[in-house]
Design a protein around this motif. Structure first.
Motif, PDB file in Angstrom:
ATOM      1  N   ASP A  21       8.945   9.643 -28.824  1.00  0.00           N
ATOM      2  CA  ASP A  21       7.563  10.066 -28.605  1.00  0.00           C
ATOM      3  C   ASP A  21       7.584  11.234 -27.633  1.00  0.00           C
ATOM      4  O   ASP A  21       8.637  11.580 -27.087  1.00  0.00           O
ATOM      5  CB  ASP A  21       6.667   8.907 -28.122  1.00  0.00           C
ATOM      6  N   ILE A  65       9.977  14.552 -34.934  1.00  0.00           N
ATOM      7  CA  ILE A  65      10.231  13.172 -34.504  1.00  0.00           C
ATOM      8  C   ILE A  65      10.978  12.437 -35.615  1.00  0.00           C
ATOM      9  O   ILE A  65      10.500  12.365 -36.750  1.00  0.00           O
ATOM     10  CB  ILE A  65       8.896  12.435 -34.200  1.00  0.00           C
ATOM     11  N   TYR A  92       6.457   7.636 -23.471  1.00  0.00           N
ATOM     12  CA  TYR A  92       5.082   8.113 -23.270  1.00  0.00           C
ATOM     13  C   TYR A  92       4.215   6.997 -22.660  1.00  0.00           C
ATOM     14  O   TYR A  92       3.456   7.215 -21.693  1.00  0.00           O
ATOM     15  CB  TYR A  92       4.547   8.589 -24.631  1.00  0.00           C
ATOM     16  N   ILE A 124      11.276   6.391 -27.992  1.00  0.00           N
ATOM     17  CA  ILE A 124       9.967   5.761 -28.185  1.00  0.00           C
ATOM     18  C   ILE A 124       9.702   4.743 -27.056  1.00  0.00           C
ATOM     19  O   ILE A 124      10.581   3.949 -26.709  1.00  0.00           O
ATOM     20  CB  ILE A 124       9.896   5.097 -29.591  1.00  0.00           C
TER      21      ILE A 124
END
Ligand code: MRU
Length: 341
Positions: A317, A295, A261, A258
């Motif tokens: 992500d 996820i 992105y 995470i």
């Protein structure tokens, strides 16, 4: 030759038990407990599937390729404790438990599938084949790291600032890592550059693990908090970004820790090349796009909010392929448009 830290060691574990002419030792998986780094470098010896699953879940061993190797070697270790007549049934149950440990890194399922293809008979030779396959997966992982390093190293030029996120280094693989491997190779070749290691909230794999392993290797490393990345890019300190991946879809969309992105979006805004480094065992060509990648949602307690506050804690992500300048695998540097069959 540059020595990196190894998440798995040869003494006292499943590796030592299988040398030619050496009687099989009771199977054990010996790993660094990454949750205790950087304060303490301690090892765990695990010979029970519940312990191995718990170690993977709490991230004592983590990073997509390392999870695959740990599952394969863990299955091999556990299988050494089974009676011959129960081998097929029990080893399948152990593999199912291991497969349920974490959902996003496809290397886990890839490695277990390879091991399960050897489960054809209830005999000692089959248990030994599991050990051989686990070791083969680890050995291939080592070769893969070296190849990614040599394909990626030319991207790192003298004096560059290179940003990375999470830990895709030695601790996350069998050898030099994926995203960090080009850095180790460039450093060994004598190039000077600075690595900016994102802290990587909420579990701080960047500041705890990446900064620790690069510092041990003598690579210039600076840790920044995740929310500093935009400013650091604006100041012109970052020339290149390399991250790892947990699963890459057929179209090149790439899941990673995470925050990845967001970095890719920032990189586009600032005109900074953004690369993903991962072995082909991380490519899941059965998924057309990254929207299909599962996820992992982790324990809200990891975020450290006040008691009773609702927390959403996705661990990964997906970076869309159009934000990725290139994907470095052991096969070479792939440029868009990506199409992994
Ligand atoms: O939750 P983690 O620490 O297992 O997440 C690890 C990552 O996101 C890595 O970047 C990825 O697995 C690649 S490791 C070579």
């Amino acid at each position: 030759m540059l020595e990196t830290v190894r998440w798995i060691t040869a003494e006292g574990n499943v590796l030592a038990g299988f040398e030619e002419g050496v009687p099989l030792l009771p199977g054990k998986l010996r790993i660094i407990d990454q949750t205790r780094l950087p304060q303490e470098l301690v090892y765990l010896e695990l010979d029970d599937v519940d312990e191995i699953v718990a170690a993977i879940r709490r991230l004592s061993v983590r990073g997509a390729p390392a999870i695959g190797c740990a599952a394969a070697l863990g299955l091999a270790a556990c299988a050494q404790h089974l009676e011959e007549k129960e081998l097929l049934e029990k080893a399948q149950e152990i593999a199912d438990q291991l497969a349920a440990s974490r959902p996003t890194a496809v290397n886990l399922f890839w490695a277990l599938e390879r091991c399960l293809s050897h489960l054809t008979r209830c005999d000692k030779a089959t248990a030994e084949e599991l050990v051989r396959e686990g070791l083969a997966i680890l050995e291939e992982d080592i070769q893969m790291c070296r190849a990614i390093g040599s394909h990626g190293a030319p991207l790192i030029k003298e004096g560059m600032g290179v940003l990375t996120h999470c830990n895709a280094g030695a601790l996350a693989t069998g050898d030099f890592g994926t995203a960090l491997s080009p850095m180790y190779v460039a450093h060994t070749a004598g190039r000077k550059f600075t690595v900016y290691s994102d802290e990587t909230r909420p579990l701080n794999q960047g500041s705890r693990l990446t900064a620790w392993e690069l510092q041990r290797a003598g690579i210039d490393v600076v840790t920044i908090c995740d929310n500093m990345a935009a400013q650091v890019m604006k100041e012109g300190r970052i020339d290149l970004i390399i991250v790892g991946s947990d699963r890459i879809a057929a179209n090149g969309d790439a899941a990673n820790k995470i925050g990845t992105y967001g970095l890719a979006v920032l990189a586009k805004h600032h005109g900074i090349p953004f690369y993903v480094a991962a072995p082909t065992s991380t490519i899941d060509s059965s998924l057309a796009t990254g929207d299909l990648i599962p996820i992992e949602i982790r324990d809200p307690a990891e975020v450290g909010a006040a008691e009773g506050v609702r927390v959403y804690n996705p661990a990964f992500d997906v970076t869309p392929n159009e934000l990725i300048s290139g994907i470095i695998t052991e096969g070479g540097l792939h440029r868009p448009p990506y199409g992994f069959a």
